[in-house]
Design an enzyme around this catalytic site. Structure first.
Site, PDB file in Angstrom:
ATOM      1  N   GLY A 166       5.700   8.838  -1.011  1.00 34.82           N
ATOM      2  CA  GLY A 166       4.950  10.055  -0.699  1.00 34.82           C
ATOM      3  C   GLY A 166       3.571   9.774  -0.130  1.00 34.82           C
ATOM      4  N   GLU A 187       1.286  -0.554  10.337  1.00 33.61           N
ATOM      5  CA  GLU A 187      -0.172  -0.800  10.275  1.00 33.61           C
ATOM      6  C   GLU A 187      -0.944   0.458  10.700  1.00 33.61           C
ATOM      7  OE1 GLU A 187       0.570  -3.758   9.248  1.00 33.61           O
ATOM      8  OE2 GLU A 187      -1.088  -5.176   9.423  1.00 33.61           O
ATOM      9  N   LEU A 240       0.841  -1.204   0.000  1.00 34.52           N
ATOM     10  CA  LEU A 240       0.000   0.000   0.000  1.00 34.52           C
ATOM     11  C   LEU A 240       0.879   1.258   0.000  1.00 34.52           C
ATOM     12  CD1 LEU A 240      -2.820   1.407   0.457  1.00 34.52           C
ATOM     13  CD2 LEU A 240      -2.425   1.127   2.906  1.00 34.52           C
ATOM     14  N   GLN A 250      11.499  -1.042  46.411  1.00 32.71           N
ATOM     15  CA  GLN A 250      10.219  -0.624  45.815  1.00 32.71           C
ATOM     16  C   GLN A 250      10.403   0.075  44.470  1.00 32.71           C
ATOM     17  OE1 GLN A 250       7.698   1.602  48.434  1.00 32.71           O
ATOM     18  NE2 GLN A 250       6.846  -0.259  49.328  1.00 32.71           N
TER      19      GLN A 250
HETATM   20  N1  COS Z   1     -13.073  -0.226   6.481  1.00 36.58           N
HETATM   21  C1  COS Z   1     -13.779  -0.087   5.334  1.00 36.58           C
HETATM   22  N2  COS Z   1     -13.873   1.078   4.672  1.00 36.58           N
HETATM   23  C2  COS Z   1     -13.221   2.135   5.182  1.00 36.58           C
HETATM   24  C3  COS Z   1     -12.461   2.065   6.358  1.00 36.58           C
HETATM   25  C4  COS Z   1     -12.411   0.822   7.017  1.00 36.58           C
HETATM   26  N3  COS Z   1     -11.728   0.689   8.161  1.00 36.58           N
HETATM   27  N4  COS Z   1     -11.932   3.267   6.619  1.00 36.58           N
HETATM   28  C5  COS Z   1     -12.335   4.077   5.639  1.00 36.58           C
HETATM   29  N5  COS Z   1     -13.106   3.383   4.772  1.00 36.58           N
HETATM   30  C6  COS Z   1     -13.781   3.908   3.580  1.00 36.58           C
HETATM   31  C7  COS Z   1     -14.675   5.080   3.940  1.00 36.58           C
HETATM   32  O1  COS Z   1     -15.966   4.639   4.330  1.00 36.58           O
HETATM   33  C8  COS Z   1     -14.697   5.857   2.666  1.00 36.58           C
HETATM   34  O2  COS Z   1     -15.582   5.253   1.741  1.00 36.58           O
HETATM   35  P1  COS Z   1     -16.837   6.041   1.167  1.00 36.58           P
HETATM   36  O3  COS Z   1     -16.264   7.266   0.545  1.00 36.58           O
HETATM   37  O4  COS Z   1     -17.463   5.084   0.212  1.00 36.58           O
HETATM   38  O5  COS Z   1     -17.678   6.355   2.357  1.00 36.58           O
HETATM   39  C9  COS Z   1     -13.308   5.664   2.098  1.00 36.58           C
HETATM   40  O6  COS Z   1     -12.810   4.441   2.680  1.00 36.58           O
HETATM   41  C10 COS Z   1     -12.366   6.795   2.428  1.00 36.58           C
HETATM   42  O7  COS Z   1     -12.297   6.919   3.821  1.00 36.58           O
HETATM   43  P2  COS Z   1     -11.743   8.220   4.546  1.00 36.58           P
HETATM   44  O8  COS Z   1     -12.437   9.438   3.967  1.00 36.58           O
HETATM   45  O9  COS Z   1     -11.827   7.994   6.016  1.00 36.58           O
HETATM   46  O10 COS Z   1     -10.216   8.236   4.034  1.00 36.58           O
HETATM   47  P3  COS Z   1      -9.004   9.139   4.455  1.00 36.58           P
HETATM   48  O11 COS Z   1      -8.246   9.492   3.228  1.00 36.58           O
HETATM   49  O12 COS Z   1      -9.452  10.245   5.354  1.00 36.58           O
HETATM   50  O13 COS Z   1      -8.074   8.109   5.252  1.00 36.58           O
HETATM   51  C11 COS Z   1      -7.175   7.039   7.203  1.00 36.58           C
HETATM   52  C12 COS Z   1      -8.413   7.522   6.444  1.00 36.58           C
HETATM   53  C13 COS Z   1      -6.267   8.168   7.592  1.00 36.58           C
HETATM   54  C14 COS Z   1      -7.722   6.337   8.440  1.00 36.58           C
HETATM   55  C15 COS Z   1      -6.401   6.021   6.309  1.00 36.58           C
HETATM   56  O14 COS Z   1      -5.759   6.686   5.237  1.00 36.58           O
HETATM   57  C16 COS Z   1      -5.365   5.239   7.076  1.00 36.58           C
HETATM   58  O15 COS Z   1      -5.691   4.259   7.757  1.00 36.58           O
HETATM   59  N6  COS Z   1      -4.081   5.626   6.950  1.00 36.58           N
HETATM   60  C17 COS Z   1      -2.989   4.852   7.507  1.00 36.58           C
HETATM   61  C18 COS Z   1      -2.526   3.872   6.487  1.00 36.58           C
HETATM   62  C19 COS Z   1      -1.797   2.735   7.122  1.00 36.58           C
HETATM   63  O16 COS Z   1      -2.226   2.169   8.107  1.00 36.58           O
HETATM   64  N7  COS Z   1      -0.688   2.376   6.516  1.00 36.58           N
HETATM   65  C20 COS Z   1       0.084   1.284   6.980  1.00 36.58           C
HETATM   66  C21 COS Z   1       0.384   0.424   5.812  1.00 36.58           C
HETATM   67  S1  COS Z   1       0.839  -1.196   6.265  1.00 36.58           S
HETATM   68  S2  COS Z   1       2.436  -1.002   7.321  1.00 36.58           S
END
Ligand code: COS
Length: 381
Positions: A127, A360, A123, A276
């Protein structure tokens, strides 16, 4: 209260026995040499550890996330690197079970669940980290295929995996333009760039993935076009439980070492655990490990019950990974000068713990997930 059943205990024992026998003997050397042994993951698969929550009809054990968490904790007590390997090879399985079609499940799941194939999840880009929806890797239609081009960063198992789930852009900007693809390890145009030299988790390879017009048949697109972001987020919700469980295991192991050392080590004619200043530190460490474990099991239990769990998984990830960082840091402190050397495993545990607060989804992103849940649904019941 969490009290493992007999079946759960035998699973924990099997995982522990495997790790003591096969992983522990080279754990220090592999950390030192930044060496990953793919064969060990295959062996873990052979004893059933790579597909715990994958349904039996697709080659897994068909158990729940509570069992999965218990096994990851047991593995992480010996090697967080290999717990992460099991968790990461589990990510494509989670995605296939939930979003794949039967042909895709039949083609990929049995081999991933048995450890014959290693899985990976692609993923992040240079950037696009926390802002995952800004990814720029493209998937361009070419007849019945797609051509994937771009660079993915920080990919666990990069260069070793047989199956990568790659998120790429098929549409316009933002989350709606992202689709998910299953890419085979040997695909033409797929190559591997820099291998990261890391502070910790050094037996786990982290590599750049280079996609140069990699041809992927549309039969290997996971879900519909435009569904990829949601698929990735759903996988990460589950993945956050696995990182929490891994963190509990590594913290518990550091705590064990600290308790044993403090009970043996005498200063001023007294075992230092009886001071302690040290005893209370150990008490706080044990309390944090126990809290973290309970929250990880709460998230896993909600998932197993088919309930809304993403926000609790985020809480568990924050609590468990912060606990792991603090507990391992305190373990080094309890061991003093000895803790800072490679004679004891606590300095490695401290290095391994740091990345858990980052992977994650950083712990800041977890708070965002929790806050958004609160905004939508109100306070916790
Ligand atoms: N499960 C299912 N769908 C989800 C979801 C989830 N947990 N979280 C968001 N979505 C969906 C939303 O419902 C939305 O869909 P709709 O537009 O159809 O309603 C869409 O995805 C976009 O969601 P959102 O607007 O919340 O997206 P953002 O760009 O604001 O991103 C975060 C949300 C920041 C939470 C996300 O980008 C994230 O988790 N970032 C971290 C990434 C990460 O963990 N990387 C690690 C990689 S592996 S080491």
């Amino acid at each position: 209260m969490f009290d493992p059943t007999e079946e759960q205990r035998s699973l924990i024992d099997a995982a522990r026995a495997f790790c003591v026998d096969r992983i522990a003997p080279t754990v220090e050397e592999d950390d030192e040499r930044e060496h990953f042994r793919k064969d060990l993951v295959r062996e873990m698969g052979e004893v059933g550890l790579c597909g715990i929550p994958t349904p039996e009809e697709w080659g897994g054990l068909g158990l729940g996330y509570v069992e999965y968490a218990l096994v990851l904790e047991a593995i992480a007590r010996i090697s967080p690197s290999y717990a992460v390997s099991v968790a990461v090879t589990g990510l494509p399985q989670i995605m296939l079970v939930r979003f794949g079609n039967d042909a895709q499940r039949a083609e990929f799941l049995p081999k991933l669940a048995s450890g014959e194939w290693l899985g990976a999840f692609a993923l992040s880009e240079v950037g696009s980290g926390s802002d995952a929806a800004s990814l720029t890797t493209t998937a361009e239609r070419d007849g019945d295929d797609y051509l994937l081009s771009g660079n993915k960063f920080w990919i666990t198992h990069g260069g070793y995996a047989d199956v990568y789930v790659v998120m790429a852009r098929t549409g316009g900007p933002g989350p709606q333009g992202v689709s998910a693809f299953i890419v085979k390890g040997g695909a033409q145009g797929l190559s591997f760039g820099k291998k990261e030299r890391k502070m910790g988790l050094r037996a786990s390879p982290t590599v750049e993935l280079v996609l140069d017009r990699v041809r992927v048949p549309s039969a290997h697109r996971l879900g519909d076009e435009g569904q990829g972001f949601r698929i990735a987020m759903a996988a990460l919700d589950s993945g956050r439980i696995t990182i929490g469980a891994t963190s509990v295991g590594l913290a518990a192991a550091a705590l064990d070492t600290a308790v044993a050392y403090a009970s043996e080590r005498r200063q001023f004619s007294t075992a230092i655990i009886d001071f302690q200043g040290v005893g209370f530190m150990l008490a706080d460490m044990a309390t944090r490990v126990t809290c973290a474990r309970l929250l990880v099991h709460q998230a896993a239990g909600l998932r197993d019950a088919g309930r809304d769990y993403a926000h609790v998984a985020a809480m568990a990830k924050v609590v468990a990974t912060d606990a792991a960082m603090d507990v391992t840091t305190d373990a080094v402190q309890v061991l003093g000068g000895a803790g800072y050397t490679r004679e004891f495993p606590v300095e490695r545990a401290m290095r391994d713990a740091k990345v858990m607060q980052i992977v994650e989804g950083t712990n800041q992103i977890q708070r965002l997930v929790i806050a958004r849940h609160l905004k939508r649904h109100g306070g916790a019941p």
